[in-house]
Design an enzyme around this catalytic site. Sequence first.
Site, PDB file in Angstrom:
ATOM      1  N   HIS A   1       0.810  -1.217   0.000  1.00 16.37           N
ATOM      2  CA  HIS A   1       0.000   0.000   0.000  1.00 16.37           C
ATOM      3  C   HIS A   1       0.845   1.269   0.000  1.00 16.37           C
ATOM      4  O   HIS A   1       0.336   2.354  -0.289  1.00 16.37           O
ATOM      5  CB  HIS A   1      -0.997  -0.001   1.164  1.00 16.37           C
ATOM      6  CG  HIS A   1      -0.400   0.231   2.523  1.00 16.37           C
ATOM      7  ND1 HIS A   1      -0.113  -0.793   3.392  1.00 16.37           N
ATOM      8  CD2 HIS A   1      -0.039   1.369   3.162  1.00 16.37           C
ATOM      9  CE1 HIS A   1       0.392  -0.289   4.514  1.00 16.37           C
ATOM     10  NE2 HIS A   1       0.455   1.016   4.399  1.00 16.37           N
TER      11      HIS A   1
ATOM     12  N   ASP B   1       0.247  -7.675   1.386  1.00 16.83           N
ATOM     13  CA  ASP B   1       0.575  -6.257   1.559  1.00 16.83           C
ATOM     14  C   ASP B   1       2.084  -6.048   1.650  1.00 16.83           C
ATOM     15  O   ASP B   1       2.564  -5.230   2.424  1.00 16.83           O
ATOM     16  CB  ASP B   1      -0.114  -5.664   2.793  1.00 16.83           C
ATOM     17  CG  ASP B   1      -0.125  -4.136   2.763  1.00 16.83           C
ATOM     18  OD1 ASP B   1       0.053  -3.568   1.671  1.00 16.83           O
ATOM     19  OD2 ASP B   1      -0.278  -3.520   3.830  1.00 16.83           O
TER      20      ASP B   1
ATOM     21  N   SER C   1       4.514   2.738   7.880  1.00 15.69           N
ATOM     22  CA  SER C   1       4.215   1.574   7.051  1.00 15.69           C
ATOM     23  C   SER C   1       5.419   1.170   6.224  1.00 15.69           C
ATOM     24  O   SER C   1       6.028   2.003   5.547  1.00 15.69           O
ATOM     25  CB  SER C   1       3.046   1.874   6.110  1.00 15.69           C
ATOM     26  OG  SER C   1       1.846   1.981   6.812  1.00 15.69           O
TER      27      SER C   1
END
Length: 486
Positions: free
Chosen positions: A118, A148, A224
Amino acid sequence: MLRTVKHLSVAITFAIGALLPTRALMAQDYEVERAVPQSNAQVQLSYAPLVSRAAPAVVNIYTKKVVRSRRSALFDDPLFQRFFGDQFSFGMPEERVRGSLGSGVIVRPNGVIVTNHHVIEGADEIQVVLADRREYEATIVLDDPRTDLAILRIDVGDEQLASLAIADSDNVLVGDIVLAIGNPFGIGQTVTGGIVSATARTQQGISDFGFFIQTDAAVNPGNSGGALVGMSGDLLGINTAIYSRTGASNGIGFAVPANMVKSVLRAALNEGQLVRPWLGVNGQSVTGDLASSLGLDRAGGVLIDSVFAGSPASLAEIRPGDVIMAVGGREVIDEPGLNFRIATMEPGEEVTLAVLSDGFIQERTVTLALPPEEPKRNITVLDGRHPFQGVKVANLSPRFNDELQVDPFLKGVIVLEVDRRTPAGRYQFLSPGDILLGINGNRIDYVADIDAALEEDAERYIYQIRRRGQQQECMIIPNRSFRCRQ
């Protein structure tokens, strides 16, 4: 009856315990010795040496994406702008550049980087900034939305960069001290500390293989793709998500375990295509109600509903009604946990399963394999003078189903795309995901069956499809009418 169930529960519990490693044994096998501080000097020890070792391998990632919108020339008028600003974006085409940020971890000295899918999704440009502020353009080696995770590469020539070794995340225990390193809110590299709060969090809806390490180390937007590091200085996981209603850290962060990172990295560097091994079963998590009916005293395990003929599970004589309780000595709590364990292994690898069958816990050795592609997918765009012109179809198989993320046992011909310019697209009598069952009385099992069934310039076409689990029969009279019924 209640007494029998009770005795069976106790027997099963003891049997499972004998097949699973104890927590003490897991701690002894772990390379770092755990101990409570014994003196004030030990309490004042610093993480600085660990950070100086790990931080240079954590990078900042900046992405740019060109966003196209429609805008009228009227809205560029200075007077209009004075009163309304830039809040309108329709009319003539306009391109804007949208940026985002995240983090990544160097896992190979030659510039191989792991981050989240992402973080780089849809990016036209990816820029990596090292801890020493050097900047590089990155290319995508492999992007896997289902975990992911994404693998990037930067060209550093013959230079050897600082990198992190990847730990065995199965050895992580609740209470272990961890550090999270990343770039929260774009303010620059930041280190936070905490403990492992849980080790097998599932059902979070973050990715298909939801099986996460939970930590209370502060993780915020921008973290992230960053590193979750253990006290050995190795990579335990990739920070991926937080549980928050405000967007800020509430002390609940989730990281993709390092063992999943290993499997994606292995595919990226060796095969270039990620095809996971399969067991060949469909099942459901054992809930409290199911546990009682199965003679178990607690929820846990996966009840097998069906077994694919010729699959690894079939060859190991696993049958519908069996319950898989453990994989490779690791307890299986639910179906996502089973999927995770299998996905982190290699095709051809042998693994021992603890299986509850006929009231007894048994060991079954399974040799994992790639899901078969039989029949071949035969992707075809239909052509001819009929309403199905321009529809893209393909044969289903366990391997193709895995790519499409549909039921691995599903068979037949699936609709992949429908050209909007064709009758099928205009009247929407077919949609991506539909399974073609029959046309004009002809059964459709393979793409090759369609040509024989589609008579050109016919007065009407009657066909059957399965859509979202429901079977429908439809009739098309070209240029006149179209209707369906269940």
